[in-house]
Design a protein around this motif. Structure first.
Motif, PDB file in Angstrom:
ATOM      1  N   GLU A   1       3.822   0.195   8.759  1.00 13.18           N
ATOM      2  CA  GLU A   1       5.271   0.873   7.115  1.00 13.18           C
ATOM      3  C   GLU A   1       6.160   0.273   7.992  1.00 13.18           C
TER       4      GLU A   1
ATOM      5  N   SER B   1      -2.015  -7.299   9.313  1.00 16.48           N
ATOM      6  CA  SER B   1      -0.931  -6.063   9.090  1.00 16.48           C
ATOM      7  C   SER B   1       0.241  -6.278   9.233  1.00 16.48           C
TER       8      SER B   1
ATOM      9  N   PRO C   1       4.025   4.451   2.502  1.00 20.06           N
ATOM     10  CA  PRO C   1       3.729   5.047   1.978  1.00 20.06           C
ATOM     11  C   PRO C   1       4.874   5.387   0.797  1.00 20.06           C
TER      12      PRO C   1
ATOM     13  N   THR D   1      -0.112  -6.983   4.564  1.00 24.12           N
ATOM     14  CA  THR D   1       0.513  -6.031   3.976  1.00 24.12           C
ATOM     15  C   THR D   1       1.892  -4.902   4.425  1.00 24.12           C
ATOM     16  N   ASP D   2       2.233  -4.456   3.444  1.00 25.14           N
ATOM     17  CA  ASP D   2       3.239  -3.532   4.105  1.00 25.14           C
ATOM     18  C   ASP D   2       3.192  -2.067   2.991  1.00 25.14           C
ATOM     19  N   LYS D   3       2.800  -1.143   3.814  1.00 20.66           N
ATOM     20  CA  LYS D   3       1.845   0.062   3.998  1.00 20.66           C
ATOM     21  C   LYS D   3       2.941   1.177   4.282  1.00 20.66           C
TER      22      LYS D   3
ATOM     23  N   THR E   1      -2.539   4.253  -2.594  1.00 24.24           N
ATOM     24  CA  THR E   1      -4.410   5.611  -2.388  1.00 24.24           C
ATOM     25  C   THR E   1      -3.639   7.378  -2.461  1.00 24.24           C
TER      26      THR E   1
ATOM     27  N   SER F   1      -3.929   5.405   3.864  1.00 25.81           N
ATOM     28  CA  SER F   1      -3.771   3.903   3.468  1.00 25.81           C
ATOM     29  C   SER F   1      -3.569   3.413   5.122  1.00 25.81           C
ATOM     30  N   THR F   2      -3.362   3.754   6.589  1.00 26.97           N
ATOM     31  CA  THR F   2      -3.723   3.248   7.763  1.00 26.97           C
ATOM     32  C   THR F   2      -5.822   2.857   7.171  1.00 26.97           C
TER      33      THR F   2
ATOM     34  N   ILE G   1       0.691  -1.190  -0.139  1.00 26.52           N
ATOM     35  CA  ILE G   1       0.138  -0.066   0.026  1.00 26.52           C
ATOM     36  C   ILE G   1       0.422   1.186   0.327  1.00 26.52           C
ATOM     37  N   LEU G   2       0.752   2.029  -1.067  1.00 30.94           N
ATOM     38  CA  LEU G   2       2.037   3.088  -1.255  1.00 30.94           C
ATOM     39  C   LEU G   2       1.111   4.553  -1.588  1.00 30.94           C
TER      40      LEU G   2
ATOM     41  N   GLU H   1      -5.393  -0.371   5.369  1.00 34.05           N
ATOM     42  CA  GLU H   1      -5.194  -1.071   5.677  1.00 34.05           C
ATOM     43  C   GLU H   1      -5.837  -2.133   6.671  1.00 34.05           C
TER      44      GLU H   1
END
Length: 625
Positions: free
Chosen positions: A414, A411, A471, A467-469, A492, A396-397, A388-389, A400
């Motif tokens: 970051e 999850s 940004p 997930t790897d969020k 996003t 993004s939060t 998720i970037l 996720e």
């Protein structure tokens, strides 16, 4: 006369023996008897000074020092003791002056402790580079001294040289396994190097030596917090609290954990306790402001407003207060005053650095042109990360939390792993992005192994899909597709005006230098959009675009589309991000627990007069009407 001298000498020997046997009262009495007969006796003045420094009776020492350093028989040890005294009273310039005299009249062989003292003072003054030079001089004399090695490792860590400091601390504990500080410092260096599993092992060894050390328990708690294990984090923070219930920092840490697990009221009470113990604790004030439970007329708010205006308040504290007051005034719909404080905070931050958006453009704009790579690796892997970037504060939060509502998804928040791969990789003295066209198949395999190894250190039982969020992974999207060819990538976005305002109103840490100036912020946002357009062109139909406003207007419809892209079955209610109980380790941790509402859409309109510069420079096609 000779008999009198012998009597004085015998008294001095007896006093030294009593001092060595820790018979402090007796030793002091004898030293003072000697000084009654001979007030200028350098040895008696010197030894009595040491005794008084050991007892922290500092107000009596200054006059004694003058007597033993201002005579024709001053020896290096006298100046060393004087340096220690001035160090204790934090007169570091005078301390350095004294130790320089000790070094100048001592030989290299007997001067080890004087060099070590100078290194320590230099470190305390912030001159770490010079301190390291003197630690290394010490180690040339005594290379296996665990105390010097330990201090040397701490200095290296202070410069961010964690790999080298880890090696030094490993040597320390081999030489002296019982040294508590050695294990703790090794753990800290490992923690700072994101080697969390190894850090816990080091801390646990320190715990076997002294389980009642407050900072050790705080450090262990912070590792568990980063590992997204809130129960264990709270366990160790509470142990630290029991050791010293009056230490404000612990309550601040506890408040952060409660915020991350969605217990806003408990977070509020913890921050409030921290501020009760230390009313000047500005970081806790900023944190409590984010709960939106503190009123602008609360005594805490009033106190902080006065502290901000106090000319003696440090800029670092003034920054924390400004962002805190901005949040409180905005929540109370006092928009003019809110913006004023947010601007003050940002202005204070940016005055300490120089940022040129053109340098950033030159550094990152060409990256997409290297992709797609001509080489590829097997798509088969046991894990399927979802990346998720986008820009920070773009939703993004929330996203996720929606995805990880699914029973098949974990999850991980970051992760900095892609950035680590990029910064650590070099070939033939070339770095990112010039190095990209030199990658070979085995490099990509190594990158994937490194990434998954680190993921498993953070979460050993992580599910196949996670997930790897982070940004800023939008900068490395091509690398992600090269390492994980079938990975799901979700970009996003939201109205650029709201997005930029949200960034400007948040005190961001680390590499966000563009965020403190409205013009730079607009420039960076436009640049990010330009890069994303390139990625969409390169990886057509492989990137999912999650639009915040579209989700708010029709959450179920957008959630169904989202899970279809992720090849996951939609289940009723998955769009309820606010019901997700996972730990949220971002600034959105309070906001994401609230039920879905449109309050953040069009937020910029409350500040349209103040945002003219931003609005004029943002590309209009990034606006959502």
């Amino acid at each position: 006369m000779k008999a009198n001298n012998e009597n004085q000498l015998n008294k001095l020997k007896l006093a030294i023996k009593e001092h060595g046997d820790k018979k402090i009262s007796s030793a002091e009495k004898i030293y003072r008897e000697i000084l009654e007969d001979d007030p200028e006796s350098p040895d008696a003045n010197h030894n009595l000074s040491i005794l008084l420094i050991q007892q922290n009776r500092l107000n009596e020492v200054s006059s004694l020092i003058d007597r033993f350093i201002n005579n024709d028989f001053a020896i290096p040890q006298y100046f060393h003791t004087a340096s220690r005294y001035y160090e204790v009273v934090k007169d570091y310039n005078k301390s350095l002056e004294m130790i320089n005299k000790a070094i100048s009249i001592s030989t290299e062989e007997i001067g080890l402790k004087f060099l070590y003292q100078k290194a320590r003072i230099l470190k305390q003054t912030g001159d770490i580079d010079s301190a390291i030079i003197f630690y290394e001089r010490c180690l040339n004399i005594d290379p296996k001294n665990p105390i010097i090695l330990n201090s040397y490792g701490v200095a290296l860590s202070a410069l961010g040289k964690f790999s080298k400091s880890i090696s030094i601390f490993e040597t320390v504990i081999k030489l002296k396994p019982e040294l508590f500080d050695g294990h703790v410092n090794l753990g800290l260096a490992q923690q700072n190097a994101d080697k969390l599993k190894e850090a816990l092992i080091s801390y646990k060894k320190a715990e076997l030596i002294n389980s009642k050390h407050q900072m050790l328990n705080i450090n262990i708690g912070s590792v568990y917090q980063r590992l997204r294990k809130p129960k264990k984090a709270l366990l160790y923070y509470n142990i630290a609290k029991d050791i010293d219930p009056n230490f404000a920092e612990i309550y601040n840490n506890i408040g952060i954990v409660y915020g991350e697990i969605g217990q806003k009221k408990k977070a509020f009470e913890s921050y409030k306790k921290a501020l009760k113990l230390n009313p000047n604790y500005t970081k806790a004030f900023r944190h409590i402001s984010l709960t939106k439970l503190l009123d602008q007329n609360d005594p805490i708010t009033i106190f902080m407003k006065k502290k901000y205006e106090d000319t003696n308040t440090l800029d670092l504290d003034r920054i924390e207060i400004a962002f805190g007051l901005g949040s409180i005034y905005e929540h109370n719909k006092n928009y003019t005053e809110a913006f004023d404080y947010f601007k003050r905070g940002n202005d204070l931050i940016k005055k300490d650095f120089y940022y040129d958006i053109n340098q950033t453009k030159n550094k990152i704009k060409e990256t997409p042109t290297y992709f797609p790579l001509k080489i590829s690796i097997s798509e088969k892997t046991d894990y399927s990360p979802i990346f998720i970037l986008g820009m920070p504060r773009s939703g993004s939060t929330l996203l996720e939390n929606i995805i990880s509502n699914h029973t098949q998804v974990d999850s991980l928040g970051e992760l900095t792993l892609m950035s680590e791969i990029v910064t650590k990789t070099k070939k033939n003295n070339k770095f990112w992005p010039e190095i990209i066209n030199q990658f070979k198949e085995e490099d990509l395999v190594d990158f994937r192994q490194y990434y998954l190894k680190k993921v498993l250190e953070i979460s050993p039982k992580v599910k196949e899909i996670f997930t790897d969020k982070m940004p800023y992974n939008f900068l490395y999207l091509g690398l992600i597709k090269s390492i994980f060819p079938k990975s799901k990538i979700i970009y996003t976005s939201r109205d650029s005006r709201d997005n930029c305002l949200s960034i400007y109103f948040l005190k961001l840490y680390g590499g966000h230098k563009y965020s403190n100036d409205l013009s730079d912020l607009a420039g960076y946002y436009n640049l990010h959009k330009e890069i994303m357009n390139q990625w969409f062109s390169i990886y057509q139909n492989e990137i999912y675009h999650f639009k915040y406003e579209a989700f708010v207007n029709n959450p179920k419809k957008e959630a169904i589309k989202l899970f279809e892209y992720c090849n996951l079955d939609y289940e009723e209610g998955l769009e309820r991000f606010d019901l997700n109980k996972n730990m949220v380790r971002t600034a959105s941790n309070h906001q994401v627990r609230d039920k879905l509402n449109a309050s953040s859409i069009g937020r910029w309109k409350n500040y349209k007069n103040e945002l003219k510069e931003l609005l004029n420079e943002l590309n209009k096609d990034t606006f959502v009407n």
